[in-house]
Design a protein around this motif. Structure first.
Motif, PDB file in Angstrom:
ATOM      1  N   GLU A 319      70.433  -9.250 -12.373  1.00 12.19           N
ATOM      2  CA  GLU A 319      71.326  -8.310 -11.693  1.00 12.19           C
ATOM      3  C   GLU A 319      72.086  -7.460 -12.711  1.00 12.19           C
ATOM      4  N   ALA A 320      72.540  -8.080 -13.797  1.00 13.48           N
ATOM      5  CA  ALA A 320      73.277  -7.336 -14.821  1.00 13.48           C
ATOM      6  C   ALA A 320      72.376  -6.297 -15.494  1.00 13.48           C
ATOM      7  N   LEU A 321      71.115  -6.665 -15.769  1.00 16.30           N
ATOM      8  CA  LEU A 321      70.188  -5.712 -16.373  1.00 16.30           C
ATOM      9  C   LEU A 321      69.896  -4.562 -15.419  1.00 16.30           C
ATOM     10  N   THR A 322      69.735  -4.870 -14.139  1.00 17.85           N
ATOM     11  CA  THR A 322      69.472  -3.822 -13.158  1.00 17.85           C
ATOM     12  C   THR A 322      70.645  -2.849 -13.080  1.00 17.85           C
ATOM     13  N   GLU A 323      71.863  -3.375 -13.067  1.00 14.16           N
ATOM     14  CA  GLU A 323      73.042  -2.503 -13.053  1.00 14.16           C
ATOM     15  C   GLU A 323      73.078  -1.608 -14.290  1.00 14.16           C
ATOM     16  N   ASN A 347      55.053   5.024 -18.847  1.00 11.06           N
ATOM     17  CA  ASN A 347      54.566   3.661 -18.623  1.00 11.06           C
ATOM     18  C   ASN A 347      55.614   2.623 -19.007  1.00 11.06           C
ATOM     19  N   ARG A 348      56.334   2.883 -20.078  1.00 13.23           N
ATOM     20  CA  ARG A 348      57.331   1.905 -20.530  1.00 13.23           C
ATOM     21  C   ARG A 348      58.551   1.885 -19.612  1.00 13.23           C
ATOM     22  N   VAL A 349      58.915   3.040 -19.067  1.00 15.58           N
ATOM     23  CA  VAL A 349      60.019   3.078 -18.097  1.00 15.58           C
ATOM     24  C   VAL A 349      59.651   2.279 -16.858  1.00 15.58           C
ATOM     25  N   VAL A 350      58.442   2.500 -16.351  1.00 14.66           N
ATOM     26  CA  VAL A 350      58.001   1.791 -15.142  1.00 14.66           C
ATOM     27  C   VAL A 350      57.813   0.307 -15.417  1.00 14.66           C
ATOM     28  N   HIS A 351      57.457  -0.040 -16.647  1.00 15.06           N
ATOM     29  CA  HIS A 351      57.346  -1.457 -17.031  1.00 15.06           C
ATOM     30  C   HIS A 351      58.649  -2.190 -16.737  1.00 15.06           C
ATOM     31  N   VAL A 352      59.771  -1.510 -16.977  1.00 12.27           N
ATOM     32  CA  VAL A 352      61.083  -2.102 -16.697  1.00 12.27           C
ATOM     33  C   VAL A 352      61.433  -1.985 -15.218  1.00 12.27           C
ATOM     34  N   SER A 353      61.351  -0.779 -14.683  1.00  7.61           N
ATOM     35  CA  SER A 353      61.874  -0.528 -13.340  1.00  7.61           C
ATOM     36  C   SER A 353      61.149  -1.312 -12.248  1.00  7.61           C
ATOM     37  N   VAL A 354      59.844  -1.505 -12.404  1.00  6.26           N
ATOM     38  CA  VAL A 354      59.106  -2.210 -11.350  1.00  6.26           C
ATOM     39  C   VAL A 354      59.548  -3.661 -11.252  1.00  6.26           C
ATOM     40  N   GLN A 355      60.004  -4.246 -12.374  1.00  7.13           N
ATOM     41  CA  GLN A 355      60.496  -5.624 -12.331  1.00  7.13           C
ATOM     42  C   GLN A 355      61.851  -5.708 -11.635  1.00  7.13           C
ATOM     43  N   LEU A 356      62.635  -4.644 -11.704  1.00  4.24           N
ATOM     44  CA  LEU A 356      63.999  -4.677 -11.187  1.00  4.24           C
ATOM     45  C   LEU A 356      64.086  -4.239  -9.730  1.00  4.24           C
ATOM     46  N   PHE A 357      63.294  -3.246  -9.342  1.00  5.56           N
ATOM     47  CA  PHE A 357      63.431  -2.665  -8.011  1.00  5.56           C
ATOM     48  C   PHE A 357      62.518  -3.297  -6.968  1.00  5.56           C
ATOM     49  N   SER A 358      61.676  -4.249  -7.368  1.00  3.23           N
ATOM     50  CA  SER A 358      60.789  -4.906  -6.399  1.00  3.23           C
ATOM     51  C   SER A 358      61.521  -5.950  -5.566  1.00  3.23           C
ATOM     52  N   ASN A 359      62.697  -6.362  -6.012  1.00  6.83           N
ATOM     53  CA  ASN A 359      63.510  -7.334  -5.276  1.00  6.83           C
ATOM     54  C   ASN A 359      64.337  -6.590  -4.239  1.00  6.83           C
ATOM     55  N   GLU A 360      64.085  -6.858  -2.950  1.00  5.39           N
ATOM     56  CA  GLU A 360      64.706  -6.087  -1.875  1.00  5.39           C
ATOM     57  C   GLU A 360      66.226  -6.185  -1.883  1.00  5.39           C
ATOM     58  N   LEU A 362      68.268  -7.045  -4.269  1.00  9.86           N
ATOM     59  CA  LEU A 362      68.833  -6.466  -5.484  1.00  9.86           C
ATOM     60  C   LEU A 362      68.789  -4.939  -5.420  1.00  9.86           C
ATOM     61  N   ALA A 363      67.677  -4.393  -4.973  1.00 11.03           N
ATOM     62  CA  ALA A 363      67.562  -2.939  -4.853  1.00 11.03           C
ATOM     63  C   ALA A 363      68.587  -2.395  -3.866  1.00 11.03           C
ATOM     64  N   PHE A 364      68.797  -3.111  -2.764  1.00  4.37           N
ATOM     65  CA  PHE A 364      69.761  -2.636  -1.765  1.00  4.37           C
ATOM     66  C   PHE A 364      71.185  -2.678  -2.321  1.00  4.37           C
ATOM     67  N   ARG A 365      71.505  -3.693  -3.128  1.00  2.00           N
ATOM     68  CA  ARG A 365      72.835  -3.737  -3.733  1.00  2.00           C
ATOM     69  C   ARG A 365      73.043  -2.563  -4.687  1.00  2.00           C
ATOM     70  N   MET A 366      71.999  -2.178  -5.390  1.00  2.00           N
ATOM     71  CA  MET A 366      72.116  -1.016  -6.272  1.00  2.00           C
ATOM     72  C   MET A 366      72.324   0.270  -5.469  1.00  2.00           C
ATOM     73  N   VAL A 367      71.681   0.345  -4.314  1.00  2.00           N
ATOM     74  CA  VAL A 367      71.869   1.503  -3.437  1.00  2.00           C
ATOM     75  C   VAL A 367      73.297   1.548  -2.914  1.00  2.00           C
ATOM     76  N   GLU A 368      73.812   0.395  -2.513  1.00  2.00           N
ATOM     77  CA  GLU A 368      75.158   0.326  -1.945  1.00  2.00           C
ATOM     78  C   GLU A 368      76.236   0.531  -2.998  1.00  2.00           C
ATOM     79  N   ASN A 369      76.094  -0.125  -4.138  1.00  2.00           N
ATOM     80  CA  ASN A 369      77.178  -0.152  -5.129  1.00  2.00           C
ATOM     81  C   ASN A 369      77.109   0.980  -6.144  1.00  2.00           C
ATOM     82  N   LEU A 370      75.898   1.400  -6.486  1.00  2.00           N
ATOM     83  CA  LEU A 370      75.742   2.408  -7.538  1.00  2.00           C
ATOM     84  C   LEU A 370      75.006   3.658  -7.065  1.00  2.00           C
TER      85      LEU A 370
END
Length: 603
Positions: A319-323, A347-360, A362-370
């Motif tokens: 969660e901290a890395l995603t934030e 490719n390297r950006v997506v390497h990170v983002s796909v790991q973080l935004f695939s969690n529903e 967690l992704a919704f908290r990022m939408v709500e909070n950030l």
């Protein structure tokens, strides 16, 4: 410190271990680390790295210590990180997220007989999701991962990691100090030198992470604790001149501040200027946030990316890395358009983002909070707004609409791809998609973005010569509309399957019709009679959205055609451009891009 070092590495480590076991502030250890990790020394000095390993071991050999720590690996998820060209598996039967993936060992140890799965070669890199209940069903877990596999695991002895907890913040600080010494210069590859110089130091951190959950917990604690960051990087003005080290840290802070200011973000709308992820001034509160900053600034070096991803099995860290990633997201879009090698960076950006935004969740908290969705759409709009040219449909003197230049590098190099890939990923989560379609400001921004593709890449009929080749602008235009317009459209549509969501469909249709009317006004198309049969554009994303959402409302959501059709006079204007595409003869056209005339064929 001479007396400590005379004990030898093993003897000094045993002494330090005893001190750490009995004291929360082992002063002798910190004095020793001040010598070993002196920032004036080269970061890749072998002797320093070897001392760090022996100190961590606390009187054992480094190999013995690593073996003992691995016995207490109680991670519930695999988290194995891989880079491009790694062979992995995806099981659609077990997957909750379409982006789930498994390493070979976890796939073969799980029960996937009769499942819908495929083996693939990773393009951008990834990480194994075995054991992650937010990404896949537990029936597909192997016997080593998942909550049930860790029942009755032995707790870590209280004194095993005491030295590591004291040493790790200082090791991370040394890496940050090294990154801060990067200076912007005319050499665009200078950041590669910084990473190369730290290769041995990064290898040591990778080895620590590979010891398992017990060591990763120590590392993530040091990375995410705001107080540790504040204590180690801030030097008060009163003490800044009191020692060589304080003078070094004051200079380090200046270099850091300069680097932060050199990484701009898109200009946000006034109403979103207070959003933390869109603010002009970046403020870092933890080592992790600054580490993510340098990852972005250095264009996602593979060694650092993998180090950050290796610790994702720790949920608090994830969660901290995603934030931290979202806080820098708008700046990533700026890096993409300027990159020397946009394909590798993407490719390297997506390497990170796909790991973080695939969690529903967690992704919704990022939408709500950030305001993640706002950040994504604003970043896309900003990227495309820099390559706009005047649209040449109909009478150019009366056409005030601007479209993207399909001959620009942003379009030809697909610099937008990571952003739309991430958007499609988060829109696959129903709560996020509902949030998107419930927000009038978001919808308005989204259709303003789509309008930049509306009527682009105009083709003029060639009356004289045979067309011998097709230009790259055709490929750029069609792939951009497919990825940036059509894919998000289908992602949104997948959540509108019954009458309970009809109001969301109405919102989309209302906003789309407003955008279409604005477009018709901008191109000065006020009469349904076309007198210019020598031109055509195949790119009408606003029309596609209107047609597809109208069809969905009628087929699945209980509305009638009368409920969704615009007024007849407007409908006549709307239908003319799609009809032009349908009846266009199979002949030759010239594609106009800015001041260039490019010969092409009408498909």
């Amino acid at each position: 410190m001479a007396s400590m070092m005379k004990k030898g590495k093993r003897g000094a480590a045993a002494y330090v271990h005893a001190d750490c076991s009995n004291s929360s502030s082992p002063q002798r250890l910190y004095e020793l680390l001040a010598v070993l990790l002196n920032p004036r020394k080269a970061i890749d000095e072998w002797e320093t790295i070897d001392w760090c390993k022996w100190l961590m071991a606390g009187g054992r050999t480094p190999d013995e210590f690593a073996s003992i720590v691995r016995r207490y690996d109680n991670a519930t998820t695999c988290g194995l990180v891989w880079t491009a060209n790694f062979v992995a598996y995806r099981c659609r039967t077990c997957g909750i997220s379409p982006c789930m993936s498994l390493c070979s060992d976890c796939f073969k140890s799980g029960n996937h007989d009769g499942h819908d799965f495929n083996m693939f070669r990773s393009q951008a890199g990834g990480a194994c999701d075995c054991g992650d209940t937010s990404v896949m069903k537990d029936t597909g877990f192997c016997d080593r991962h998942g909550p049930r596999a860790q029942v009755n695991k032995t707790a870590v002895p209280s004194d095993l990691m005491c030295v590591a907890e004291a040493v790790m913040p200082c090791i991370i600080l040394r890496l940050i100090q090294h990154f801060r010494e990067y200076r912007k210069s005319g050499d665009r590859d200078s950041h590669l030198v910084v990473i190369d110089e730290a290769d041995s130091f990064l290898t040591m951190l990778h080895e620590f992470s590979a010891m398992g959950a017990a060591m990763r917990r120590v590392m993530t604690g040091a990375l995410t604790n705001p107080q540790i960051y504040k204590n180690l990087v801030n030097c008060s003005e009163e003490s800044s001149g009191s020692s060589e080290y304080h003078r070094y840290m004051a200079a380090s802070k200046e270099m850091y501040t300069e680097a932060v200011l050199s990484l701009p973000n898109p200009e946000p709308p006034d109403e979103y200027r207070d959003c933390p992820s869109l603010q002009e001034q970046l403020i870092h509160r933890t080592f992790l946030e600054e580490m993510v900053f340098w990852t972005v600034r250095f264009e996602f070096p593979q060694r650092v990316v993998c180090l950050l991803l290796n610790m994702l099995p720790d949920n608090d860290y994830k969660e901290a890395l995603t934030e931290a990633f979202v806080l820098h997201y708008s700046r990533i879009s700026m890096m993409l358009e300027k990159a020397k090698d946009p394909d590798t960076l993407s490719n390297r950006v997506v390497h990170v983002s796909v790991q973080l935004f695939s969690n529903e969740s967690l992704a919704f908290r990022m939408v709500e909070n950030l305001k993640l969705l706002h950040v994504m759409v604003i970043s896309l709009k900003y990227m495309m707004s820099k390559i706009l040219i005047q649209n040449s449909l109909h009478d150019p003197d009366k056409n005030f609409h601007y479209v993207v230049d399909c001959g620009s590098n942003i379009m030809k190099e697909h610099c937008y791809w990571p952003l739309v890939s991430d958007l499609n990923n988060v829109l696959s989560h129903r709560p996020v998609a509902v949030k998107f379609m419930s927000d009038d400001n978001l919808l308005e921004m989204w259709f303003a973005f789509l309008s930049m593709f509306q009527g682009m890449n105009v083709n003029f009929r060639e009356m004289g010569q045979h067309v011998e080749f097709e230009p790259n602008t055709y490929y750029a235009a069609f792939s951009a509309e497919l990825e940036s317009s059509a894919y998000p459209m289908w992602a949104l549509l997948s959540h509108l399957s019954d009458p309970s969501t009809v109001e969301l469909t109405r919102r989309v249709l209302d906003t789309c019709q407003i955008a279409l009317q604005d477009w018709l006004d901008a191109i000065h198309f006020t009469d349904s009679v076309m007198d210019d049969n020598l031109q055509v554009s195949f790119h009408l994303p606003l029309h596609r959205y209107l047609a597809v959402f109208m069809c969905q409302a009628i087929k699945h959501q209980g509305l009638s055609l009368k409920d969704v059709l615009p007024p007849m006079d407007v409908l006549k204007l709307i239908m003319m451009h799609p009809l032009r595409v349908q009846v266009g003869p199979t002949t030759s056209y010239v594609c106009h891009q800015g001041s260039r005339n490019i010969v092409t064929s009408l498909p």
